[in-house]
Design a protein around this motif. Structure first.
Motif, mmCIF file in Angstrom:
data_model
loop_
_atom_site.group_PDB
_atom_site.id
_atom_site.type_symbol
_atom_site.label_atom_id
_atom_site.label_comp_id
_atom_site.label_asym_id
_atom_site.label_seq_id
_atom_site.Cartn_x
_atom_site.Cartn_y
_atom_site.Cartn_z
ATOM 1 N N GLN A 185 -17.591 12.868 -6.740
ATOM 2 C CA GLN A 185 -17.653 11.408 -6.690
ATOM 3 C C GLN A 185 -16.245 10.790 -6.772
ATOM 4 O OE1 GLN A 185 -20.733 9.376 -6.440
ATOM 5 N NE2 GLN A 185 -21.247 11.400 -5.643
ATOM 6 N N ALA A 186 -15.302 11.453 -6.131
ATOM 7 C CA ALA A 186 -13.910 10.988 -6.135
ATOM 8 C C ALA A 186 -13.650 10.169 -4.874
ATOM 9 C CB ALA A 186 -12.947 12.165 -6.233
ATOM 10 N N ALA A 187 -14.345 9.048 -4.765
ATOM 11 C CA ALA A 187 -14.233 8.180 -3.598
ATOM 12 C C ALA A 187 -14.099 6.734 -4.055
ATOM 13 C CB ALA A 187 -15.448 8.346 -2.688
ATOM 14 N N LEU A 188 -13.082 6.057 -3.553
ATOM 15 C CA LEU A 188 -12.805 4.669 -3.944
ATOM 16 C C LEU A 188 -13.118 3.731 -2.788
ATOM 17 C CD1 LEU A 188 -11.487 2.482 -5.800
ATOM 18 C CD2 LEU A 188 -9.319 3.011 -4.630
ATOM 19 N N PRO A 189 -14.091 2.809 -2.946
ATOM 20 C CA PRO A 189 -14.274 1.764 -1.936
ATOM 21 C C PRO A 189 -13.152 0.730 -2.063
ATOM 22 C CG PRO A 189 -16.224 2.036 -3.352
ATOM 23 C CD PRO A 189 -15.090 2.726 -4.018
ATOM 24 N N LEU A 190 -12.613 0.297 -0.919
ATOM 25 C CA LEU A 190 -11.489 -0.638 -0.938
ATOM 26 C C LEU A 190 -11.660 -1.639 0.201
ATOM 27 C CD1 LEU A 190 -8.784 -0.945 -2.585
ATOM 28 C CD2 LEU A 190 -7.668 0.197 -0.657
ATOM 29 N N LEU A 191 -11.646 -2.928 -0.127
ATOM 30 C CA LEU A 191 -11.716 -3.955 0.901
ATOM 31 C C LEU A 191 -10.584 -3.773 1.907
ATOM 32 C CD1 LEU A 191 -12.638 -7.312 -0.889
ATOM 33 C CD2 LEU A 191 -13.733 -6.396 1.165
ATOM 34 N N PHE A 192 -10.909 -3.972 3.171
ATOM 35 C CA PHE A 192 -10.029 -3.585 4.264
ATOM 36 C C PHE A 192 -8.614 -4.137 4.144
ATOM 37 C CE2 PHE A 192 -8.260 -3.799 8.534
ATOM 38 C CZ PHE A 192 -8.495 -2.517 8.992
ATOM 39 N N ASN A 193 -8.461 -5.424 3.863
ATOM 40 C CA ASN A 193 -7.117 -6.015 3.839
ATOM 41 C C ASN A 193 -6.262 -5.536 2.670
ATOM 42 O OD1 ASN A 193 -7.771 -9.329 5.274
ATOM 43 N ND2 ASN A 193 -7.338 -7.384 6.243
ATOM 44 N N PHE A 194 -6.854 -4.813 1.714
ATOM 45 C CA PHE A 194 -6.046 -4.174 0.681
ATOM 46 C C PHE A 194 -5.321 -2.934 1.220
ATOM 47 C CE2 PHE A 194 -9.001 -6.198 -2.563
ATOM 48 C CZ PHE A 194 -8.051 -7.096 -3.001
ATOM 49 N N ALA A 195 -5.651 -2.543 2.447
ATOM 50 C CA ALA A 195 -5.013 -1.381 3.070
ATOM 51 C C ALA A 195 -4.382 -1.705 4.415
ATOM 52 C CB ALA A 195 -6.038 -0.264 3.249
ATOM 53 N N GLU A 196 -4.897 -2.648 5.139
ATOM 54 C CA GLU A 196 -4.469 -2.995 6.487
ATOM 55 C C GLU A 196 -4.684 -4.490 6.698
ATOM 56 O OE1 GLU A 196 -3.836 -1.073 9.638
ATOM 57 O OE2 GLU A 196 -3.040 0.380 8.249
ATOM 58 N N PRO A 197 -3.878 -5.165 7.486
ATOM 59 C CA PRO A 197 -2.568 -4.770 8.001
ATOM 60 C C PRO A 197 -1.485 -5.080 6.970
ATOM 61 C CG PRO A 197 -3.138 -6.905 8.876
ATOM 62 C CD PRO A 197 -4.292 -6.476 7.994
ATOM 63 N N ALA A 198 -0.236 -5.226 7.395
ATOM 64 C CA ALA A 198 0.871 -5.433 6.466
ATOM 65 C C ALA A 198 0.852 -6.867 5.934
ATOM 66 C CB ALA A 198 2.203 -5.151 7.149
ATOM 67 N N SER A 199 0.462 -7.026 4.682
ATOM 68 C CA SER A 199 0.496 -8.310 3.988
ATOM 69 C C SER A 199 0.674 -8.016 2.500
ATOM 70 C CB SER A 199 -0.804 -9.092 4.221
ATOM 71 O OG SER A 199 -1.832 -8.653 3.347
ATOM 72 N N PRO A 200 0.953 -9.029 1.672
ATOM 73 C CA PRO A 200 1.060 -8.762 0.239
ATOM 74 C C PRO A 200 -0.175 -8.108 -0.360
ATOM 75 C CG PRO A 200 2.047 -10.889 0.739
ATOM 76 C CD PRO A 200 1.396 -10.411 2.007
ATOM 77 N N LEU A 201 -1.322 -8.237 0.311
ATOM 78 C CA LEU A 201 -2.534 -7.607 -0.207
ATOM 79 C C LEU A 201 -2.424 -6.088 -0.231
ATOM 80 C CD1 LEU A 201 -5.416 -9.720 1.397
ATOM 81 C CD2 LEU A 201 -4.677 -9.705 -0.996
ATOM 82 N N VAL A 202 -1.583 -5.475 0.621
ATOM 83 C CA VAL A 202 -1.471 -4.016 0.591
ATOM 84 C C VAL A 202 -0.742 -3.554 -0.668
ATOM 85 C CG1 VAL A 202 -1.579 -3.819 3.108
ATOM 86 C CG2 VAL A 202 0.651 -3.869 1.976
ATOM 87 N N VAL A 203 0.062 -4.414 -1.276
ATOM 88 C CA VAL A 203 0.672 -4.077 -2.569
ATOM 89 C C VAL A 203 -0.382 -4.176 -3.661
ATOM 90 C CG1 VAL A 203 2.486 -4.643 -4.223
ATOM 91 C CG2 VAL A 203 2.937 -4.830 -1.768
ATOM 92 N N ASP A 204 -1.247 -5.197 -3.584
ATOM 93 C CA ASP A 204 -2.399 -5.246 -4.493
ATOM 94 C C ASP A 204 -3.227 -3.973 -4.340
ATOM 95 O OD1 ASP A 204 -1.619 -7.795 -5.221
ATOM 96 O OD2 ASP A 204 -3.049 -8.798 -3.899
ATOM 97 N N GLY A 205 -3.436 -3.552 -3.077
ATOM 98 C CA GLY A 205 -4.208 -2.338 -2.825
ATOM 99 C C GLY A 205 -3.547 -1.106 -3.396
ATOM 100 N N LEU A 206 -2.227 -1.015 -3.265
ATOM 101 C CA LEU A 206 -1.486 0.107 -3.837
ATOM 102 C C LEU A 206 -1.726 0.184 -5.342
ATOM 103 C CD1 LEU A 206 0.785 2.314 -3.714
ATOM 104 C CD2 LEU A 206 2.416 0.435 -4.064
ATOM 105 N N GLU A 207 -1.647 -0.953 -6.011
ATOM 106 C CA GLU A 207 -1.860 -0.983 -7.465
ATOM 107 C C GLU A 207 -3.291 -0.615 -7.826
ATOM 108 O OE1 GLU A 207 1.509 -4.397 -8.464
ATOM 109 O OE2 GLU A 207 -0.560 -4.983 -8.061
ATOM 110 N N ARG A 208 -4.250 -1.052 -7.023
ATOM 111 C CA ARG A 208 -5.648 -0.707 -7.283
ATOM 112 C C ARG A 208 -5.890 0.794 -7.128
ATOM 113 N NH1 ARG A 208 -9.771 -5.159 -6.155
ATOM 114 N NH2 ARG A 208 -8.602 -7.075 -6.545
ATOM 115 N N ILE A 209 -5.315 1.390 -6.078
ATOM 116 C CA ILE A 209 -5.468 2.835 -5.881
ATOM 117 C C ILE A 209 -4.847 3.590 -7.056
ATOM 118 C CG2 ILE A 209 -4.880 4.791 -4.414
ATOM 119 C CD1 ILE A 209 -4.803 2.785 -2.043
#
Length: 352
Positions: free
Chosen positions: A319-343
């Motif tokens: 059960q090592a699977a993380l659901p992540l809202l798309f813009n937390f990973a793509e495309p390049a925006s400040p949200l990908v830094v939020d996504g990095l911290e969440r991961i």
């Protein structure tokens, strides 16, 4: 009314990249400045990410995909046909220039204050088809009298928008032809270009510095992680095709910052369809499962890893699977830094 943007040249645009039908997202990455000021202007920017001063920065000419855009003055009327630019526009202080929006703007991306400001922007359409495309007529967009439009869904063309006086900026990854490994420099360059377009170089620099500090903080603290490999997946609803992300995706930049190998980063493509066999052969330590829409993505994730052909994965069994809202990973925006911290936070909890 004098327009603030005009088209000087437009070439054919291939927007049908592998996941265009799934994401419904287009925006801006890596716009390159073609001409920002006279060569002898002491106030001209030293590079594409540094912005330009009010005296020498305009007209501003830049290339986006195969089109050349010229902005006579900073745009004053923005129409958003996608959600990705929101946090960058807000970060440089021009979100109040958005006169209308269309598409999905999931509440999970934003804090309470930003959510309230987004909801206060008139919505032209929230209709999304089954493949993730925004449904909207370009006549409705033109009626908003925009100077600049972010996003290019089906039925909206650069040529018609240019004739109406609006420049269109499109996410560079949807233009095709990219082969470089993604990095956070893509994000910082994007922010710098926004700063140029809206004459907000100082604000863009400040936003970039804050994001660089956050990325460095995560990278400096990953020595304690034992996870070494990951795959990032986008499952289709109803058991349709499964997609994964390669070197050209921002998720690879995130995993690089975490010191984790993207098991499919040897493929230059940003995103591509994958069968169960290579995924089982790679058998990554963890899975990151991208999704769109409301909810936490757990149902979709569980549906995916419960499939017979994927149940043999260690990450599925553990059960090592993380659901992540798309813009937390793509495309390049400040949200990908939020996504990095969440991961990063999820990995610490998973390993703890």
């Amino acid at each position: 009314m004098e327009r603030t943007a005009r088209r000087t040249a437009v070439g054919p645009l291939n927007r049908r990249t592998a996941l265009a039908g799934l994401t419904g997202l287009v925006g801006l990455v890596g716009l390159t400045t073609a001409c920002s000021s006279d060569a002898g202007d002491a106030g001209s920017p030293s590079d594409g990410a540094s912005g330009s001063d009010a005296a020498g920065g305009f007209p501003l000419e830049l290339t986006n995909c195969e089109a050349t855009l010229t902005f006579e003055t900073p745009p004053e009327r923005i129409v958003l046909l996608e959600s990705a630019p929101v946090t960058t526009l807000d970060g440089i202080g021009v979100l109040d220039k958005v006169v209308s929006r269309a598409g999905a703007f999931p509440l999970g991306y934003y804090g309470e204050d930003l959510t309230a400001r987004i909801e206060a922007i008139p919505a032209l359409s929230e209709d999304i088809d089954a493949s993730g495309h925004l449904l909207i007529s370009q006549e409705l967009v033109i009626a908003q009298d925009p100077d600049i439009v972010f996003g290019l869904p089906d039925g909206v063309t650069r040529e018609v928008m240019a004739d109406a006086g609006a420049g269109v900026v499109v996410q560079d990854i949807f233009c095709g032809g990219g082969s470089e490994r993604a990095s956070f420099e893509t994000l910082y360059s994007t922010i710098g270009t926004y700063g140029q377009i809206f004459d907000r170089a100082t604000e863009a620099d400040s936003l970039t510095t804050s994001l660089q500090e956050r990325v460095a903080e995560v990278s400096d603290s990953v020595q304690t992680l034992t996870t070494t490999t990951a795959a990032v997946l986008y499952p289709s609803l109803g058991g349709g095709p499964l997609f994964t992300y390669g070197a050209g995706s921002m998720v690879t930049a995130q995993l690089d910052a975490l010191g984790i190998e993207n098991v499919f980063a040897s493929t230059a493509e940003r995103v591509f369809e994958i069968s169960a066999e290579p995924l089982l052969a790679a058998d990554p330590d963890v899975l990151i499962v991208l999704y769109q829409g409301e909810g936490d993505g757990m149902d979709l994730t569980q549906e995916m890893i419960a499939q017979d052909q994927l149940s043999g994965l260690r990450a599925a069994q553990e059960q090592a699977a993380l659901p992540l809202l798309f813009n937390f990973a793509e495309p390049a925006s400040p949200l990908v830094v939020d996504g990095l911290e969440r991961i990063h936070e999820w990995l610490l909890e998973l390993e703890g």
